[in-house]
Design a protein around this motif. Structure first.
Motif, PDB file in Angstrom:
ATOM      1  N   GLU A   1      -1.601   0.567  -4.862  1.00  0.00           N
ATOM      2  CA  GLU A   1      -1.541   1.898  -5.483  1.00  0.00           C
ATOM      3  C   GLU A   1      -0.272   2.061  -6.308  1.00  0.00           C
ATOM      4  OE1 GLU A   1      -2.140   1.473  -2.246  1.00  0.00           O
ATOM      5  OE2 GLU A   1      -4.104   2.359  -1.874  1.00  0.00           O
TER       6      GLU A   1
ATOM      7  N   ASN B   1       0.842  -1.188   0.000  1.00  0.00           N
ATOM      8  CA  ASN B   1       0.000   0.000   0.000  1.00  0.00           C
ATOM      9  C   ASN B   1       0.881   1.243   0.000  1.00  0.00           C
ATOM     10  OD1 ASN B   1      -1.731   2.171   1.469  1.00  0.00           O
ATOM     11  ND2 ASN B   1      -3.155   0.598   0.824  1.00  0.00           N
TER      12      ASN B   1
ATOM     13  N   ALA C   1       0.353   5.574   0.217  1.00  0.00           N
ATOM     14  CA  ALA C   1      -0.609   6.675   0.335  1.00  0.00           C
ATOM     15  C   ALA C   1       0.054   7.904   0.946  1.00  0.00           C
ATOM     16  CB  ALA C   1      -1.797   6.245   1.197  1.00  0.00           C
ATOM     17  N   PRO C   2      -0.281   9.106   0.429  1.00  0.00           N
ATOM     18  CA  PRO C   2       0.274  10.327   1.007  1.00  0.00           C
ATOM     19  C   PRO C   2      -0.454  10.742   2.280  1.00  0.00           C
ATOM     20  CG  PRO C   2      -1.115  10.864  -0.892  1.00  0.00           C
ATOM     21  CD  PRO C   2      -1.147   9.371  -0.740  1.00  0.00           C
ATOM     22  N   HIS C   3       0.315  11.239   3.252  1.00  0.00           N
ATOM     23  CA  HIS C   3      -0.251  11.748   4.506  1.00  0.00           C
ATOM     24  C   HIS C   3       0.449  13.067   4.840  1.00  0.00           C
ATOM     25  CE1 HIS C   3      -1.578   7.579   4.826  1.00  0.00           C
ATOM     26  NE2 HIS C   3      -2.429   7.971   5.741  1.00  0.00           N
ATOM     27  N   SER C   4      -0.311  14.147   4.883  1.00  0.00           N
ATOM     28  CA  SER C   4       0.335  15.439   5.158  1.00  0.00           C
ATOM     29  C   SER C   4       0.254  15.839   6.629  1.00  0.00           C
ATOM     30  CB  SER C   4      -0.259  16.540   4.278  1.00  0.00           C
ATOM     31  OG  SER C   4      -1.559  16.851   4.698  1.00  0.00           O
ATOM     32  N   PHE C   5      -0.432  15.051   7.426  1.00  0.00           N
ATOM     33  CA  PHE C   5      -0.375  15.300   8.869  1.00  0.00           C
ATOM     34  C   PHE C   5       0.830  14.488   9.348  1.00  0.00           C
ATOM     35  CE2 PHE C   5      -5.272  16.005   9.238  1.00  0.00           C
ATOM     36  CZ  PHE C   5      -5.150  17.106   8.416  1.00  0.00           C
TER      37      PHE C   5
ATOM     38  N   ARG D   1       1.801  20.341   1.225  1.00  0.00           N
ATOM     39  CA  ARG D   1       0.348  20.424   1.059  1.00  0.00           C
ATOM     40  C   ARG D   1      -0.159  21.715   1.681  1.00  0.00           C
ATOM     41  NH1 ARG D   1      -4.118  19.605  -1.150  1.00  0.00           N
ATOM     42  NH2 ARG D   1      -5.391  17.776  -0.695  1.00  0.00           N
TER      43      ARG D   1
ATOM     44  N   THR E   1      -0.837  10.968  10.785  1.00  0.00           N
ATOM     45  CA  THR E   1      -2.192  10.786  11.299  1.00  0.00           C
ATOM     46  C   THR E   1      -3.098  10.210  10.230  1.00  0.00           C
ATOM     47  OG1 THR E   1      -1.991  12.583  12.890  1.00  0.00           O
ATOM     48  CG2 THR E   1      -4.216  12.010  12.200  1.00  0.00           C
ATOM     49  N   SER E   2      -3.796   9.146  10.591  1.00  0.00           N
ATOM     50  CA  SER E   2      -4.819   8.594   9.716  1.00  0.00           C
ATOM     51  C   SER E   2      -6.152   9.190  10.148  1.00  0.00           C
ATOM     52  CB  SER E   2      -4.846   7.064   9.841  1.00  0.00           C
ATOM     53  OG  SER E   2      -5.866   6.539   9.024  1.00  0.00           O
ATOM     54  N   VAL E   3      -6.779   9.929   9.251  1.00  0.00           N
ATOM     55  CA  VAL E   3      -8.110  10.471   9.545  1.00  0.00           C
ATOM     56  C   VAL E   3      -9.096   9.363   9.174  1.00  0.00           C
ATOM     57  CG1 VAL E   3      -9.757  12.324   9.081  1.00  0.00           C
ATOM     58  CG2 VAL E   3      -7.287  12.799   9.009  1.00  0.00           C
TER      59      VAL E   3
ATOM     60  N   ALA F   1      -3.476   8.665  -3.699  1.00  0.00           N
ATOM     61  CA  ALA F   1      -4.511   8.968  -2.695  1.00  0.00           C
ATOM     62  C   ALA F   1      -5.886   8.490  -3.171  1.00  0.00           C
ATOM     63  CB  ALA F   1      -4.554  10.463  -2.412  1.00  0.00           C
TER      64      ALA F   1
ATOM     65  N   LYS G   1      -7.897   3.801   7.773  1.00  0.00           N
ATOM     66  CA  LYS G   1      -7.562   3.541   6.372  1.00  0.00           C
ATOM     67  C   LYS G   1      -6.616   2.351   6.273  1.00  0.00           C
ATOM     68  CE  LYS G   1      -8.347   8.306   5.110  1.00  0.00           C
ATOM     69  NZ  LYS G   1      -7.779   9.604   4.738  1.00  0.00           N
ATOM     70  N   ASP G   2      -6.359   1.910   5.029  1.00  0.00           N
ATOM     71  CA  ASP G   2      -5.513   0.738   4.819  1.00  0.00           C
ATOM     72  C   ASP G   2      -4.124   0.913   5.437  1.00  0.00           C
ATOM     73  OD1 ASP G   2      -7.559  -0.499   3.470  1.00  0.00           O
ATOM     74  OD2 ASP G   2      -6.885   0.170   1.498  1.00  0.00           O
ATOM     75  N   SER G   3      -3.530   2.116   5.291  1.00  0.00           N
ATOM     76  CA  SER G   3      -2.178   2.338   5.836  1.00  0.00           C
ATOM     77  C   SER G   3      -2.160   2.029   7.331  1.00  0.00           C
ATOM     78  CB  SER G   3      -1.725   3.788   5.622  1.00  0.00           C
ATOM     79  OG  SER G   3      -1.752   4.128   4.265  1.00  0.00           O
TER      80      SER G   3
ATOM     81  N   TRP H   1      -1.104  22.646  -3.546  1.00  0.00           N
ATOM     82  CA  TRP H   1       0.177  22.092  -3.114  1.00  0.00           C
ATOM     83  C   TRP H   1       1.221  23.181  -3.354  1.00  0.00           C
ATOM     84  CZ3 TRP H   1       1.052  16.270  -3.576  1.00  0.00           C
ATOM     85  CH2 TRP H   1      -0.146  15.573  -3.737  1.00  0.00           C
TER      86      TRP H   1
HETATM   87  C1  LIG Z   1      -1.260  15.287  -0.408  1.00  0.00           C
HETATM   88  C2  LIG Z   1      -2.240  14.469   0.367  1.00  0.00           C
HETATM   89  C3  LIG Z   1      -2.135  14.404   1.735  1.00  0.00           C
HETATM   90  C4  LIG Z   1      -3.017  13.605   2.488  1.00  0.00           C
HETATM   91  N1  LIG Z   1      -2.870  13.568   3.845  1.00  0.00           N
HETATM   92  C5  LIG Z   1      -3.653  12.734   4.573  1.00  0.00           C
HETATM   93  C6  LIG Z   1      -3.450  12.616   5.976  1.00  0.00           C
HETATM   94  O1  LIG Z   1      -2.613  13.278   6.578  1.00  0.00           O
HETATM   95  N2  LIG Z   1      -4.236  11.727   6.644  1.00  0.00           N
HETATM   96  C7  LIG Z   1      -5.184  10.974   6.010  1.00  0.00           C
HETATM   97  O2  LIG Z   1      -5.865  10.185   6.671  1.00  0.00           O
HETATM   98  N3  LIG Z   1      -5.386  11.069   4.694  1.00  0.00           N
HETATM   99  C8  LIG Z   1      -4.629  11.906   3.956  1.00  0.00           C
HETATM  100  N4  LIG Z   1      -4.808  12.003   2.600  1.00  0.00           N
HETATM  101  C9  LIG Z   1      -5.791  11.120   1.959  1.00  0.00           C
HETATM  102  C10 LIG Z   1      -5.234   9.702   1.811  1.00  0.00           C
HETATM  103  O3  LIG Z   1      -4.024   9.693   1.072  1.00  0.00           O
HETATM  104  C11 LIG Z   1      -6.272   8.833   1.077  1.00  0.00           C
HETATM  105  O4  LIG Z   1      -7.434   8.745   1.878  1.00  0.00           O
HETATM  106  C12 LIG Z   1      -5.758   7.454   0.750  1.00  0.00           C
HETATM  107  O5  LIG Z   1      -6.702   6.794  -0.076  1.00  0.00           O
HETATM  108  C13 LIG Z   1      -5.515   6.619   1.976  1.00  0.00           C
HETATM  109  O6  LIG Z   1      -4.980   5.414   1.508  1.00  0.00           O
HETATM  110  P1  LIG Z   1      -5.071   4.030   2.274  1.00  0.00           P
HETATM  111  O7  LIG Z   1      -6.545   3.747   2.527  1.00  0.00           O
HETATM  112  O8  LIG Z   1      -4.478   3.122   1.271  1.00  0.00           O
HETATM  113  O9  LIG Z   1      -4.289   4.132   3.527  1.00  0.00           O
HETATM  114  C14 LIG Z   1      -4.000  12.844   1.832  1.00  0.00           C
HETATM  115  C15 LIG Z   1      -4.124  12.918   0.436  1.00  0.00           C
HETATM  116  C16 LIG Z   1      -3.267  13.732  -0.287  1.00  0.00           C
HETATM  117  C17 LIG Z   1      -3.378  13.798  -1.788  1.00  0.00           C
END
Ligand SMILES: Cc1cc2nc3c(=O)[nH]c(=O)nc-3n(C[C@H](O)[C@H](O)[C@H](O)COP(=O)(O)O)c2cc1C
Length: 220
Positions: A109, A46, A48-52, A180, A66-68, A100, A71-73, A186
């Motif tokens: 992904e 998997n 995925a981008p996370h900006s927190f 972000r 932080t996962s809001v 994302a 999520k899979d991550s 961005w």
């Molecule tokens: C630049 C960017 C930053 C993101 N930051 C976050 C974040 O900090 N926390 C979060 O939960 N999702 C964030 N997202 C959304 C996740 O990347 C998105 O929900 C993704 O599908 C999660 O993947 P996963 O389910 O495979 O873990 C962000 C998306 C983008 C494009």
């Protein structure tokens, strides 16, 4: 004309959670982007981008994202106890955004978005091959906060492309990280400025330092 002293107030107790989130996201800026790679218990990779994302502790070295929601991550890190964070480089802007996409859990992904991965050195999770930096982590702990979960990763190793390191320090001009902002915005790194920290000793020996700052702020 708008009065410059006038403030617009955003009160979370008086706003819809989503609307407040959009304001919060627009003022905590710019945020670095952790490109988090993890592996499910079934072996599906998997990305995925996370900006927190930030440094949580210096010694021992710990980073956090932080996962809001769940999520899979987050599920993968809880299941396997490992992840890598690759720096999100400007050159891979569209790929980072594409990872994302809410692909189903069984889909990778990285494969779908054409992002080559390569093996980590210390953890069993790969990193993004085209990123100049990878932070290899084992799960330290998680903290549940309302609708979100903060993941703390004990940093086991940082690998940096040799071409990006000068005199022992990774250099920003070779990293070119994306950040972000609010909405769908961005940013790139922009102008880099340098300034040295002022010790109180220097401050007390040279009154002109404080005098100049106070004079400048009077005129502002
Ligand atoms: C630049 C960017 C930053 C993101 N930051 C976050 C974040 O900090 N926390 C979060 O939960 N999702 C964030 N997202 C959304 C996740 O990347 C998105 O929900 C993704 O599908 C999660 O993947 P996963 O389910 O495979 O873990 C962000 C998306 C983008 C494009």
């Amino acid at each position: 004309m708008t009065d410059p002293a006038e403030r617009v107030l955003f009160d979370p107790d008086e706003m819809d959670a989503g609307a407040f989130y959009r304001v919060l996201n627009s003022v905590v800026v710019p945020r670095p982007i952790a490109w988090v790679c993890s592996r499910s218990a079934d072996g599906v990779l998997n990305l995925a981008p996370h900006s927190f994302y930030t440094v949580a502790c210096v010694s021992p070295p710990v980073v956090q994202f932080t996962s809001v929601g769940r999520k899979d991550s987050l599920r993968n890190v809880e299941a396997t106890g490992e992840f890598t964070v690759s720096l999100a480089p400007e050159a891979l802007f569209e790929q980072i955004n594409a990872t994302a996409t809410d692909f189903p859990a069984g889909m990778s992904e990285a494969e779908e978005c054409g992002v080559p991965l390569t093996a980590g050195e210390r953890v069993g999770v790969p990193r993004v091959a085209g990123s100049p930096v990878a932070v290899e982590c084992t799960l330290h702990s998680t903290v549940r906060l309302g609708d979100s979960t903060v993941v703390f990763g004990r940093v086991q190793l940082i690998t940096v492309a040799a071409s990006a390191v000068r005199e022992g320090r990774p250099r920003i001009e070779h990293l070119q990280p994306l950040a972000r902002l609010g909405g769908n915005e961005w940013s790139t790194i922009g102008e880099v400025r340098e300034i040295s920290r002022i010790s109180y000793r220097r401050w007390s020996e040279d009154p002109s330092i404080g005098e100049r700052l106070r004079r400048d702020s009077d005129g502002a």
